[in-house]
Design a protein around this motif. Structure first.
Motif, PDB file in Angstrom:
ATOM      1  N   LEU A 161     -33.948  -2.575 -42.230  1.00  0.00           N
ATOM      2  CA  LEU A 161     -34.642  -3.264 -41.138  1.00  0.00           C
ATOM      3  C   LEU A 161     -36.111  -2.856 -41.100  1.00  0.00           C
ATOM      4  O   LEU A 161     -37.001  -3.717 -40.969  1.00  0.00           O
ATOM      5  CB  LEU A 161     -33.947  -2.927 -39.821  1.00  0.00           C
ATOM      6  CG  LEU A 161     -34.748  -3.093 -38.524  1.00  0.00           C
ATOM      7  CD1 LEU A 161     -35.120  -4.538 -38.315  1.00  0.00           C
ATOM      8  CD2 LEU A 161     -33.956  -2.563 -37.336  1.00  0.00           C
ATOM      9  N   CYS A 162     -36.375  -1.563 -41.229  1.00  0.00           N
ATOM     10  CA  CYS A 162     -37.771  -1.093 -41.201  1.00  0.00           C
ATOM     11  C   CYS A 162     -38.575  -1.672 -42.363  1.00  0.00           C
ATOM     12  O   CYS A 162     -39.758  -2.027 -42.195  1.00  0.00           O
ATOM     13  CB  CYS A 162     -37.797   0.432 -41.242  1.00  0.00           C
ATOM     14  SG  CYS A 162     -37.094   1.222 -39.776  1.00  0.00           S
TER      15      CYS A 162
ATOM     16  N   GLU B  22     -42.673  -5.596 -44.087  1.00  0.00           N
ATOM     17  CA  GLU B  22     -42.993  -6.731 -44.951  1.00  0.00           C
ATOM     18  C   GLU B  22     -43.431  -7.940 -44.138  1.00  0.00           C
ATOM     19  O   GLU B  22     -44.388  -8.645 -44.492  1.00  0.00           O
ATOM     20  CB  GLU B  22     -41.774  -7.077 -45.805  1.00  0.00           C
ATOM     21  CG  GLU B  22     -42.020  -8.158 -46.850  1.00  0.00           C
ATOM     22  CD  GLU B  22     -42.955  -7.732 -47.958  1.00  0.00           C
ATOM     23  OE1 GLU B  22     -43.532  -8.615 -48.621  1.00  0.00           O
ATOM     24  OE2 GLU B  22     -43.106  -6.504 -48.175  1.00  0.00           O
ATOM     25  N   ALA B  23     -42.729  -8.194 -43.014  1.00  0.00           N
ATOM     26  CA  ALA B  23     -43.087  -9.337 -42.161  1.00  0.00           C
ATOM     27  C   ALA B  23     -44.477  -9.153 -41.557  1.00  0.00           C
ATOM     28  O   ALA B  23     -45.278 -10.106 -41.500  1.00  0.00           O
ATOM     29  CB  ALA B  23     -42.046  -9.511 -41.066  1.00  0.00           C
TER      30      ALA B  23
ATOM     31  N   ASN C  46     -46.804 -11.959 -39.774  1.00  0.00           N
ATOM     32  CA  ASN C  46     -45.927 -12.401 -38.691  1.00  0.00           C
ATOM     33  C   ASN C  46     -46.349 -11.705 -37.395  1.00  0.00           C
ATOM     34  O   ASN C  46     -46.018 -10.539 -37.161  1.00  0.00           O
ATOM     35  CB  ASN C  46     -44.471 -12.087 -39.027  1.00  0.00           C
ATOM     36  CG  ASN C  46     -43.497 -12.750 -38.063  1.00  0.00           C
ATOM     37  OD1 ASN C  46     -43.725 -12.793 -36.866  1.00  0.00           O
ATOM     38  ND2 ASN C  46     -42.402 -13.268 -38.602  1.00  0.00           N
ATOM     39  N   GLN C  47     -47.043 -12.443 -36.532  1.00  0.00           N
ATOM     40  CA  GLN C  47     -47.580 -11.859 -35.310  1.00  0.00           C
ATOM     41  C   GLN C  47     -46.491 -11.586 -34.269  1.00  0.00           C
ATOM     42  O   GLN C  47     -46.627 -10.666 -33.457  1.00  0.00           O
ATOM     43  CB  GLN C  47     -48.647 -12.792 -34.714  1.00  0.00           C
ATOM     44  CG  GLN C  47     -49.883 -12.927 -35.580  1.00  0.00           C
ATOM     45  CD  GLN C  47     -50.570 -11.583 -35.806  1.00  0.00           C
ATOM     46  OE1 GLN C  47     -50.857 -10.846 -34.860  1.00  0.00           O
ATOM     47  NE2 GLN C  47     -50.824 -11.254 -37.071  1.00  0.00           N
ATOM     48  N   GLU C  48     -45.426 -12.370 -34.283  1.00  0.00           N
ATOM     49  CA  GLU C  48     -44.346 -12.141 -33.326  1.00  0.00           C
ATOM     50  C   GLU C  48     -43.628 -10.832 -33.616  1.00  0.00           C
ATOM     51  O   GLU C  48     -43.295 -10.073 -32.698  1.00  0.00           O
ATOM     52  CB  GLU C  48     -43.362 -13.310 -33.349  1.00  0.00           C
ATOM     53  CG  GLU C  48     -43.943 -14.604 -32.800  1.00  0.00           C
ATOM     54  CD  GLU C  48     -42.925 -15.731 -32.791  1.00  0.00           C
ATOM     55  OE1 GLU C  48     -41.762 -15.480 -33.156  1.00  0.00           O
ATOM     56  OE2 GLU C  48     -43.296 -16.856 -32.413  1.00  0.00           O
ATOM     57  N   VAL C  49     -43.365 -10.557 -34.893  1.00  0.00           N
ATOM     58  CA  VAL C  49     -42.739  -9.291 -35.266  1.00  0.00           C
ATOM     59  C   VAL C  49     -43.659  -8.125 -34.913  1.00  0.00           C
ATOM     60  O   VAL C  49     -43.207  -7.093 -34.397  1.00  0.00           O
ATOM     61  CB  VAL C  49     -42.392  -9.273 -36.762  1.00  0.00           C
ATOM     62  CG1 VAL C  49     -41.949  -7.875 -37.210  1.00  0.00           C
ATOM     63  CG2 VAL C  49     -41.295 -10.283 -37.064  1.00  0.00           C
ATOM     64  N   LEU C  50     -44.949  -8.275 -35.157  1.00  0.00           N
ATOM     65  CA  LEU C  50     -45.909  -7.224 -34.824  1.00  0.00           C
ATOM     66  C   LEU C  50     -45.914  -6.942 -33.331  1.00  0.00           C
ATOM     67  O   LEU C  50     -45.897  -5.775 -32.904  1.00  0.00           O
ATOM     68  CB  LEU C  50     -47.302  -7.614 -35.302  1.00  0.00           C
ATOM     69  CG  LEU C  50     -48.430  -6.617 -35.006  1.00  0.00           C
ATOM     70  CD1 LEU C  50     -48.139  -5.266 -35.660  1.00  0.00           C
ATOM     71  CD2 LEU C  50     -49.774  -7.168 -35.474  1.00  0.00           C
TER      72      LEU C  50
ATOM     73  N   TYR D  86     -50.416  -0.216 -32.536  1.00  0.00           N
ATOM     74  CA  TYR D  86     -49.644   0.255 -33.685  1.00  0.00           C
ATOM     75  C   TYR D  86     -49.403  -0.879 -34.685  1.00  0.00           C
ATOM     76  O   TYR D  86     -49.081  -2.010 -34.303  1.00  0.00           O
ATOM     77  CB  TYR D  86     -48.303   0.804 -33.214  1.00  0.00           C
ATOM     78  CG  TYR D  86     -47.361   1.206 -34.324  1.00  0.00           C
ATOM     79  CD1 TYR D  86     -47.628   2.300 -35.138  1.00  0.00           C
ATOM     80  CD2 TYR D  86     -46.184   0.485 -34.560  1.00  0.00           C
ATOM     81  CE1 TYR D  86     -46.756   2.673 -36.153  1.00  0.00           C
ATOM     82  CE2 TYR D  86     -45.307   0.859 -35.579  1.00  0.00           C
ATOM     83  CZ  TYR D  86     -45.608   1.950 -36.370  1.00  0.00           C
ATOM     84  OH  TYR D  86     -44.751   2.308 -37.371  1.00  0.00           O
ATOM     85  N   THR D  87     -49.555  -0.578 -35.966  1.00  0.00           N
ATOM     86  CA  THR D  87     -49.234  -1.522 -37.040  1.00  0.00           C
ATOM     87  C   THR D  87     -48.392  -0.806 -38.087  1.00  0.00           C
ATOM     88  O   THR D  87     -48.879   0.110 -38.760  1.00  0.00           O
ATOM     89  CB  THR D  87     -50.513  -2.074 -37.700  1.00  0.00           C
ATOM     90  OG1 THR D  87     -51.298  -2.756 -36.726  1.00  0.00           O
ATOM     91  CG2 THR D  87     -50.148  -3.054 -38.818  1.00  0.00           C
ATOM     92  N   PRO D  88     -47.118  -1.167 -38.215  1.00  0.00           N
ATOM     93  CA  PRO D  88     -46.258  -0.471 -39.178  1.00  0.00           C
ATOM     94  C   PRO D  88     -46.626  -0.828 -40.612  1.00  0.00           C
ATOM     95  O   PRO D  88     -46.845  -1.989 -40.944  1.00  0.00           O
ATOM     96  CB  PRO D  88     -44.858  -0.988 -38.831  1.00  0.00           C
ATOM     97  CG  PRO D  88     -45.090  -2.337 -38.236  1.00  0.00           C
ATOM     98  CD  PRO D  88     -46.400  -2.249 -37.511  1.00  0.00           C
TER      99      PRO D  88
END
Length: 631
Positions: free
Chosen positions: A297-298, A303-304, A309-313, A325-327
């Motif tokens: 999942l991480c 990757e997204a 992908n702004q919604e995932v962010l 935060y930005t993974p």
């Protein structure tokens, strides 16, 4: 030529017509409703109970006037719209609609629609993921257009349904038996649009060559046509290059496991508004596989975000409570959202502790090691204080009842400790929020009831509860190769054990398969025969005589079947409290929705076992006679 688009969003709506509730596809164009198409075949088996809520439309090729509610009349400037089984006639083609289950029925609507000249079929589907199911979907769509010609657009819902199912997308565009566009089966994107440029003349030429189809078409009853002043093609399309057919790319089952349950976990995490997961990590295959799913999942989240992908962010920033935060690194993200915990006891080996610690380091989870012996001794001490007796393990001279009770108290204390740490571990670290507790009992253990009621199998959700042990082992091997996690090699090599009985010279003496009296591979066979083939004890015995006749005598087969059904029926009550699990297998024993059966059985199965015994005696006598004849 025509450019077709396939949008992955389910657009069926409940509509009340003449005081009857229907599940409908509402088709509209430029703020006007063209047709309300009620569903004609409802899914009412397995995970679905559509007949509980809706009535199927049974008037084939008939429509009625539907009076729109005043709110919709103000929006569309329409008073009534067609309601029923009809097709759309545009200036250049004819379009028909199927809804989800109708594609899977023996006589799907697309058959007669195609014979009546419908060239484009659309399907807004809600088809959930099951391991190895993608082949069935692709085959249905390609066969629909192979026998009858035409273009088929299948759009499928995507995401968790708020329950045990995950809808896996897999949208596609097909023509004349070939696939021209394939959507992703798993991703964190909420919306995906497929496009293909196809020539309607190819459909007409294809159909004209099928004599049997044309004979059937000449006799078919016509569909009502809703005329639409709109064209899907124009003269400029002559310059558009046509799409080429492609070969469908299937995921291996291990890949499906790495993606589907991970996406399901993501939906649960972001929609529950919790801050992460808490996982009791035992050092065995099941909990290791669950940890790998969170790590997968991480990887998907990183990757997204990398792909914009702004919604995932936005979701991940809400989860970790950091607006900037930005993974970027899956291990770093895993350390934020996954807390793993090894709960040792005096019966735990150093090897399992080391395996759990090593895996936690490699995936980056926040890892805790603790010992539950003080709590176990306190609880058993209360019993001894009240009763004046002290239970012993079997190796210490105790009875089987004492032995089982002492194992269960360890398992149940682990569940209590898991929930305590899930609620307060982030608080102790100065962070906000709580954690979702993850269970890690596989489908085979649940089927047999090889788990303690209200132990660590009791959790908030279980991502592997619908997956067999053999598939989980394949998934762990996949993770070794794909995710570069060498700690999993020693986990795979170790025998499966609950570690609830005393060690022998510091080594594990208890194994799962010895406790169960059967192998995990055998359990998968029993599960499919019980649920999919609908066999009882005697029918299962008859089937296994041929399946296992080359390795087992009839007497041995009989003993295996009796052992399974005795344990299954004695433990069926545990399914009533089973943790909500990702549905991935056709023989899941989920009592809540999928496998609705009694939880109180006669564990002796007297009539069925007597029939088995009689059949075994007959076979043994026949074998003895055959041997006498040889002499």
């Amino acid at each position: 030529m025509w450019e077709c688009k396939c949008h992955r969003e389910r657009v069926t709506r409940p509509v009340m017509h003449r005081n009857v509730r229907y599940n409908c596809r509402v088709i509209f164009l430029n703020r006007r409703i063209l047709l309300i198409r009620p569903k004609m075949a409802l899914a009412n088996e397995g995970n679905y109970r559509e007949l509980r809520w809706f009535t199927p439309w049974s008037r084939s090729r008939q429509t009625e006037e539907y009076f729109l509610p005043r709110m919709l009349q103000d929006l569309t400037k329409q008073e009534t719209v067609p309601f029923g089984d009809a097709v759309l006639a545009t200036r250049d083609t004819c379009i028909g609609s199927e809804i989800c289950e109708e594609l899977w029925t023996p006589h799907s609507p697309h058959v007669d629609m195609g014979l009546d000249g419908v060239e484009i079929f659309t399907n807004a589907s809600g088809s959930h993921h099951v391991l190895r199911k993608a082949h069935a979907r692709v085959d249905l769509v390609t066969m629909a257009t192979t026998k009858n010609g035409g273009i088929y657009l299948l759009a499928n819902q995507k995401g968790c349904d708020g329950d045990r199912l995950y809808y896996d997308g897999c949208a596609m565009i097909a023509m004349n038996g070939h696939i021209f566009a394939q959507g992703s089966q798993f991703s964190l994107d909420d919306v995906e649009v497929l496009t293909a440029t196809l020539d309607l003349e190819d459909v007409r030429s294809y159909r004209a060559e099928i004599s049997s189809r044309n004979l059937a078409a000449s006799r078919v009853s016509p569909y009502p046509r809703v005329k639409v002043d709109f064209a899907l093609s124009c003269h400029k399309d002559l310059l558009e290059p046509l799409s080429e057919p492609l070969e469908w790319k299937y995921h291996r089952p291990a890949e499906e496991i790495s993606l589907g349950p991970a996406c399901w976990l993501w939906d649960f995490l972001r929609r529950s508004q919790q801050a992460g997961f808490f996982l009791p990590l035992s050092g065995g295959v099941d909990s290791a596989a669950t940890a790998c799913l969170v790590y997968s999942l991480c990887r998907q989240v990183c990757e997204a975000v990398k792909n914009g992908n702004q919604e995932v962010l936005a979701d991940v920033r809400t989860i970790v409570n950091q607006i900037s935060y930005t993974p970027q690194d899956p291990r770093e993200l895993c350390g934020r959202i996954l807390t793993t915990c090894y709960m040792a006891s005096e019966n735990s080996s150093r090897e399992t502790c080391n395996r759990a610690t090593e895996l936690a380091q490699q995936i980056g989870s926040h890892h805790i090691g603790l010992n539950i012996d003080p709590a176990v001794k306190a609880v058993v001490g209360i019993f001894s204080l009240v009763t004046g007796t002290s239970p012993l393990f079997a190796v210490q001279g105790g009875s089987s009842r004492e032995n089982l009770a002492l194992q269960n108290v360890q398992a149940r204390i682990r569940m209590v400790v898991a929930y305590l740490f899930a609620q307060l571990s982030l608080w102790s670290r100065g962070a906000r929020g709580g954690l979702l507790v993850l269970g890690s009992a596989n489908v085979d253990e649940s089927l047999l009831g090889y788990l303690t009621k209200y132990d660590c199998s009791s959790a908030d959700i279980n991502p592997i509860g619908g997956i067999s042990k053999s598939d989980l082992r394949a998934f762990v091997q996949f993770c070794i190769e794909r995710f570069q996690l060498p700690a999993l090699q020693s986990i795979l090599a170790a025998p499966a054990t609950a570690e609830l009985e005393p060690l022998t010279n510091g080594q594990v003496s208890q194994t799962d398969e010895e406790d169960m009296g059967m192998t995990y591979a055998e359990l998968s066979v029993y599960g499919r025969l019980r649920k999919v083939a609908k066999t009882g004890p005697y029918s299962m015995f008859c089937r296994l005589l041929t399946m296992w006749g080359h390795i087992c005598t009839p007497r041995q087969v009989a003993e295996k079947v009796k052992r399974f059904f005795s344990k299954y029926s004695a433990n069926r009550h545990k399914m009533t409290t089973l943790t909500p699990a990702y549905h991935a297998e056709s023989y899941s024993p989920d009592d809540n929705r999928f496998d609705l059966r009694p939880f109180l059985y006669h564990t002796g199965w007297p009539w069925q076992f007597r029939c088995i015994e009689n059949q075994v005696l007959q076979l043994e006598r026949r074998e003895a006679q055959d041997l006498d004849g040889v002499d």
